[in-house]
Design a protein around this motif. Structure first.
Motif, PDB file in Angstrom:
ATOM      1  N   GLN A 278     -80.655 -77.037 -16.260  1.00 13.16           N
ATOM      2  CA  GLN A 278     -79.589 -77.949 -15.862  1.00 13.16           C
ATOM      3  C   GLN A 278     -80.139 -79.089 -15.021  1.00 13.16           C
ATOM      4  O   GLN A 278     -79.775 -80.262 -15.227  1.00 13.16           O
ATOM      5  CB  GLN A 278     -78.508 -77.216 -15.078  1.00 13.16           C
TER       6      GLN A 278
ATOM      7  N   PHE B 203     -81.892 -81.555 -17.262  1.00 17.18           N
ATOM      8  CA  PHE B 203     -80.943 -82.380 -18.029  1.00 17.18           C
ATOM      9  C   PHE B 203     -80.289 -83.427 -17.135  1.00 17.18           C
ATOM     10  O   PHE B 203     -80.083 -84.577 -17.548  1.00 17.18           O
ATOM     11  CB  PHE B 203     -79.897 -81.481 -18.673  1.00 17.18           C
ATOM     12  N   GLU B 204     -79.968 -83.044 -15.900  1.00 15.99           N
ATOM     13  CA  GLU B 204     -79.388 -84.004 -14.962  1.00 15.99           C
ATOM     14  C   GLU B 204     -80.373 -85.128 -14.659  1.00 15.99           C
ATOM     15  O   GLU B 204     -79.978 -86.302 -14.536  1.00 15.99           O
ATOM     16  CB  GLU B 204     -78.971 -83.292 -13.676  1.00 15.99           C
TER      17      GLU B 204
ATOM     18  N   LEU C 219     -82.578 -86.293 -16.701  1.00 21.02           N
ATOM     19  CA  LEU C 219     -82.559 -87.171 -17.880  1.00 21.02           C
ATOM     20  C   LEU C 219     -81.341 -88.089 -17.844  1.00 21.02           C
ATOM     21  O   LEU C 219     -81.451 -89.298 -18.121  1.00 21.02           O
ATOM     22  CB  LEU C 219     -82.536 -86.325 -19.159  1.00 21.02           C
ATOM     23  N   GLU C 220     -80.194 -87.526 -17.535  1.00 22.51           N
ATOM     24  CA  GLU C 220     -78.970 -88.329 -17.484  1.00 22.51           C
ATOM     25  C   GLU C 220     -79.069 -89.424 -16.427  1.00 22.51           C
ATOM     26  O   GLU C 220     -78.612 -90.557 -16.651  1.00 22.51           O
ATOM     27  CB  GLU C 220     -77.771 -87.425 -17.208  1.00 22.51           C
ATOM     28  N   GLN C 221     -79.649 -89.111 -15.266  1.00 21.29           N
ATOM     29  CA  GLN C 221     -79.797 -90.100 -14.203  1.00 21.29           C
ATOM     30  C   GLN C 221     -80.660 -91.273 -14.646  1.00 21.29           C
ATOM     31  O   GLN C 221     -80.479 -92.399 -14.181  1.00 21.29           O
ATOM     32  CB  GLN C 221     -80.398 -89.440 -12.964  1.00 21.29           C
TER      33      GLN C 221
ATOM     34  N   GLY D 222     -80.796 -92.261 -17.799  1.00 25.67           N
ATOM     35  CA  GLY D 222     -80.220 -92.814 -19.023  1.00 25.67           C
ATOM     36  C   GLY D 222     -80.997 -92.467 -20.275  1.00 25.67           C
ATOM     37  O   GLY D 222     -80.997 -93.228 -21.250  1.00 25.67           O
TER      38      GLY D 222
ATOM     39  N   GLN E 118     -81.760 -90.262 -23.612  1.00 27.07           N
ATOM     40  CA  GLN E 118     -81.107 -89.448 -24.630  1.00 27.07           C
ATOM     41  C   GLN E 118     -82.180 -88.783 -25.499  1.00 27.07           C
ATOM     42  O   GLN E 118     -83.046 -89.458 -26.062  1.00 27.07           O
ATOM     43  CB  GLN E 118     -80.196 -90.310 -25.515  1.00 27.07           C
TER      44      GLN E 118
ATOM     45  N   ARG F 284     -77.679 -78.012 -24.430  1.00 25.53           N
ATOM     46  CA  ARG F 284     -77.420 -79.245 -23.689  1.00 25.53           C
ATOM     47  C   ARG F 284     -77.714 -80.504 -24.506  1.00 25.53           C
ATOM     48  O   ARG F 284     -77.061 -81.530 -24.313  1.00 25.53           O
ATOM     49  CB  ARG F 284     -78.217 -79.251 -22.379  1.00 25.53           C
TER      50      ARG F 284
ATOM     51  N   GLY G  91     -75.169 -84.483 -28.002  1.00 27.03           N
ATOM     52  CA  GLY G  91     -75.583 -85.871 -28.158  1.00 27.03           C
ATOM     53  C   GLY G  91     -76.228 -86.128 -29.503  1.00 27.03           C
ATOM     54  O   GLY G  91     -75.983 -87.171 -30.137  1.00 27.03           O
TER      55      GLY G  91
END
Length: 268
Positions: free
Chosen positions: A70, A73-74, A76-78, A80, A82, A123, A127
């Motif tokens: 987790q 993945f967070e 990666l999201e921070q 941007g 994909q 996760r 996408g």
């Protein structure tokens, strides 16, 4: 401008994981490398940025920590980022018999080899499906196709899980443009056997039974692009799987018991 595909590779500091990084970078992929050994990944990133002019992000995580997938993945999201390709490669072996190791050792192994790759796939899949394209390679093993040996007790079981898991994900997601493949190498030249303390035993095996990490990865990339749910690189390895499948279970178990003494640590 069309963005370059992004590949997330676990266990990327050496062996098959590092080779996936090299070959995918050569194909024009940006990379996210994760493993415990940050210095090795940073050195690899320097090499590949210079050779292929791709963007590489190094995110050190220990996947034995249940919170790591987790948190990864967070991260990666921070940024941007994909994920278009997920290479679930992180893994190792635990020498000795089942009761020779404490439970925390086994729990960490199951987290790294089974739970973490499962969660990471969960996760990234939404996408991939939304974008209509994605690739997931779960690095399993020929060991998942043959009877489990004495010693290194959970290794074959974990790889058999990844094979079945990949088959189900393949069927569930192929219509959405997402290919999932279990890559099942046999004996591969890497640090794996040095870490498990079985190098001396493994060096006694004939050379024709071995593949390089480069060949394993090349065939694995081609297999997932074709949409193969399960792929075993190497003719010798594929022959071993076919022969074992044709044997009575009792004979296959007897052979496993005999041969495992040559390359497994079975000491209590």
């Amino acid at each position: 401008m069309t963005r370059r595909p992004l590949s997330l590779i676990t266990g990327a500091s050496s062996g098959i994981g590092a080779e996936f990084a090299r070959q995918l970078a050569a194909l024009g992929h940006d990379l996210v490398l994760t493993a415990r050994r940050a210095e090795r990944m940073e050195a690899l990133a320097v090499e590949l940025r210079a050779a292929h002019a791709v963007d590489i992000t190094v995110l050190p995580f220990d996947l034995a920590d249940p919170a790591a997938p987790q948190r990864l993945f967070e991260a990666l999201e921070q940024r941007g980022l994909q994920v278009d390709w997920l290479i679930n490669n992180a893994g190792y072996g635990v020498p000795g018999t089942f009761v020779a190791n404490d439970w925390n050792t086994h729990a960490d192994f199951l987290q790294v080899l089974m739970t973490a790759p499962t969660e990471l796939a969960w996760r990234v899949l939404p996408g991939m499906r939304e974008r209509g394209h994605g690739r997931i390679i779960n690095v399993a093993s020929l060991a998942g196709h043959v009877p489990g040996p004495a010693g290194h007790t959970l290794y074959a079981a974990s790889k058999a899980y990844l094979i079945k898991f990949s088959q189900s994900l393949c069927l569930e997601n192929q219509a959405a443009g997402v290919h999932v493949s279990a890559l099942c190498p046999g004996f591969t030249w890497s640090e794996f056997h040095d870490v498990t303390g079985t190098r001396d035993k493994m060096d006694k095996l004939p050379g024709f039974m071995w593949l390089t990490a480069g060949e394993v990865v090349r065939q694995g990339i081609a297999a997932v692009e074709r949409g193969d749910a399960v792929y075993i690189p190497g003719r010798v390895n594929r022959t071993i799987k076919r022969v074992v499948q044709l044997m009575p279970d009792r004979l296959a178990m007897w052979l496993s018991a005999r041969e495992s003494k040559r390359y497994r640590n079975t000491q209590v």
